[in-house]
Design a protein around this motif. Structure first.
Motif, PDB file in Angstrom:
ATOM      1  N   ARG A  59      -5.392 -71.164  -6.902  1.00  0.00           N
ATOM      2  CA  ARG A  59      -6.187 -71.891  -5.898  1.00  0.00           C
ATOM      3  C   ARG A  59      -7.325 -71.021  -5.384  1.00  0.00           C
ATOM      4  N   ALA A  60      -7.049 -69.738  -5.190  1.00  0.00           N
ATOM      5  CA  ALA A  60      -8.095 -68.829  -4.708  1.00  0.00           C
ATOM      6  C   ALA A  60      -9.213 -68.687  -5.739  1.00  0.00           C
ATOM      7  N   GLU A  64     -13.095 -69.713  -5.274  1.00  0.00           N
ATOM      8  CA  GLU A  64     -14.164 -68.738  -5.507  1.00  0.00           C
ATOM      9  C   GLU A  64     -15.209 -69.320  -6.464  1.00  0.00           C
ATOM     10  N   LYS A  65     -14.771 -69.893  -7.544  1.00  0.00           N
ATOM     11  CA  LYS A  65     -15.699 -70.483  -8.516  1.00  0.00           C
ATOM     12  C   LYS A  65     -16.510 -71.615  -7.894  1.00  0.00           C
ATOM     13  N   THR A  66     -15.831 -72.441  -7.101  1.00  0.00           N
ATOM     14  CA  THR A  66     -16.523 -73.540  -6.434  1.00  0.00           C
ATOM     15  C   THR A  66     -17.608 -73.008  -5.507  1.00  0.00           C
ATOM     16  N   LYS A  68     -19.112 -70.116  -5.527  1.00  0.00           N
ATOM     17  CA  LYS A  68     -20.191 -69.456  -6.263  1.00  0.00           C
ATOM     18  C   LYS A  68     -21.194 -70.470  -6.804  1.00  0.00           C
ATOM     19  N   GLY A  69     -20.738 -71.700  -7.026  1.00  0.00           N
ATOM     20  CA  GLY A  69     -21.629 -72.748  -7.518  1.00  0.00           C
ATOM     21  C   GLY A  69     -22.415 -73.462  -6.430  1.00  0.00           C
ATOM     22  N   TRP A  70     -22.098 -73.186  -5.194  1.00  0.00           N
ATOM     23  CA  TRP A  70     -22.786 -73.830  -4.078  1.00  0.00           C
ATOM     24  C   TRP A  70     -24.205 -73.318  -3.906  1.00  0.00           C
ATOM     25  N   PRO A  71     -25.073 -74.144  -3.351  1.00  0.00           N
ATOM     26  CA  PRO A  71     -26.385 -73.635  -2.936  1.00  0.00           C
ATOM     27  C   PRO A  71     -26.201 -72.599  -1.821  1.00  0.00           C
ATOM     28  N   ARG A  72     -27.125 -71.683  -1.723  1.00  0.00           N
ATOM     29  CA  ARG A  72     -27.066 -70.625  -0.715  1.00  0.00           C
ATOM     30  C   ARG A  72     -26.921 -71.194   0.703  1.00  0.00           C
ATOM     31  N   ALA A  73     -27.608 -72.282   0.996  1.00  0.00           N
ATOM     32  CA  ALA A  73     -27.549 -72.875   2.338  1.00  0.00           C
ATOM     33  C   ALA A  73     -26.122 -73.290   2.708  1.00  0.00           C
ATOM     34  N   TRP A  74     -25.345 -73.767   1.754  1.00  0.00           N
ATOM     35  CA  TRP A  74     -23.959 -74.154   2.028  1.00  0.00           C
ATOM     36  C   TRP A  74     -23.128 -72.927   2.371  1.00  0.00           C
ATOM     37  N   LYS A  75     -23.365 -71.826   1.654  1.00  0.00           N
ATOM     38  CA  LYS A  75     -22.616 -70.587   1.916  1.00  0.00           C
ATOM     39  C   LYS A  75     -22.937 -70.069   3.313  1.00  0.00           C
ATOM     40  N   ILE A  76     -24.195 -70.112   3.675  1.00  0.00           N
ATOM     41  CA  ILE A  76     -24.606 -69.665   5.010  1.00  0.00           C
ATOM     42  C   ILE A  76     -23.983 -70.561   6.074  1.00  0.00           C
TER      43      ILE A  76
END
Length: 95
Positions: A59-60, A64-66, A68-76
């Motif tokens: 699950r982890a 992590e893979k999910t 890493k595929g996000w746009p930078r704005a989502w991570k922020i």
């Protein structure tokens, strides 16, 4: 066993690094010592700004893979939803 997905940053809204580990305190310490990963060392990403626990390594890794595929704005947005000041959370996980 708990597994963790974590995000390191070089500074507020700086370079981001996403990783997975079964020992969050040890892994972040390695990053802070410059032995965690070449990418994190190269860009100075040593500030633990987000961490989440998962019940299995599978699950982890999927999370992590999910992420890493996000746009930078989502991570922020994820970081700032739980850590708006981008504080280093290392002392909290190392206690």
């Amino acid at each position: 066993m708990h597994c963790y997905v974590y995000i390191l940053a070089s500074r507020r809204r700086g370079t981001l690094y996403i990783g997975v580990t079964s020992d969050i305190a040890r892994r972040v310490w390695e990053h802070k010592q410059g032995t965690g990963s070449r990418f994190a060392t190269r860009y100075g990403a040593t500030r633990l700004v987000h961490v989440e626990s998962h019940g299995t390594i599978d699950r982890a890794i999927q999370r992590e893979k999910t992420m890493k595929g996000w746009p930078r704005a989502w991570k922020i947005r994820l970081i700032e939803s739980g850590n708006p000041e981008w504080d280093d959370l290392y002392d909290r996980v190392n206690g």
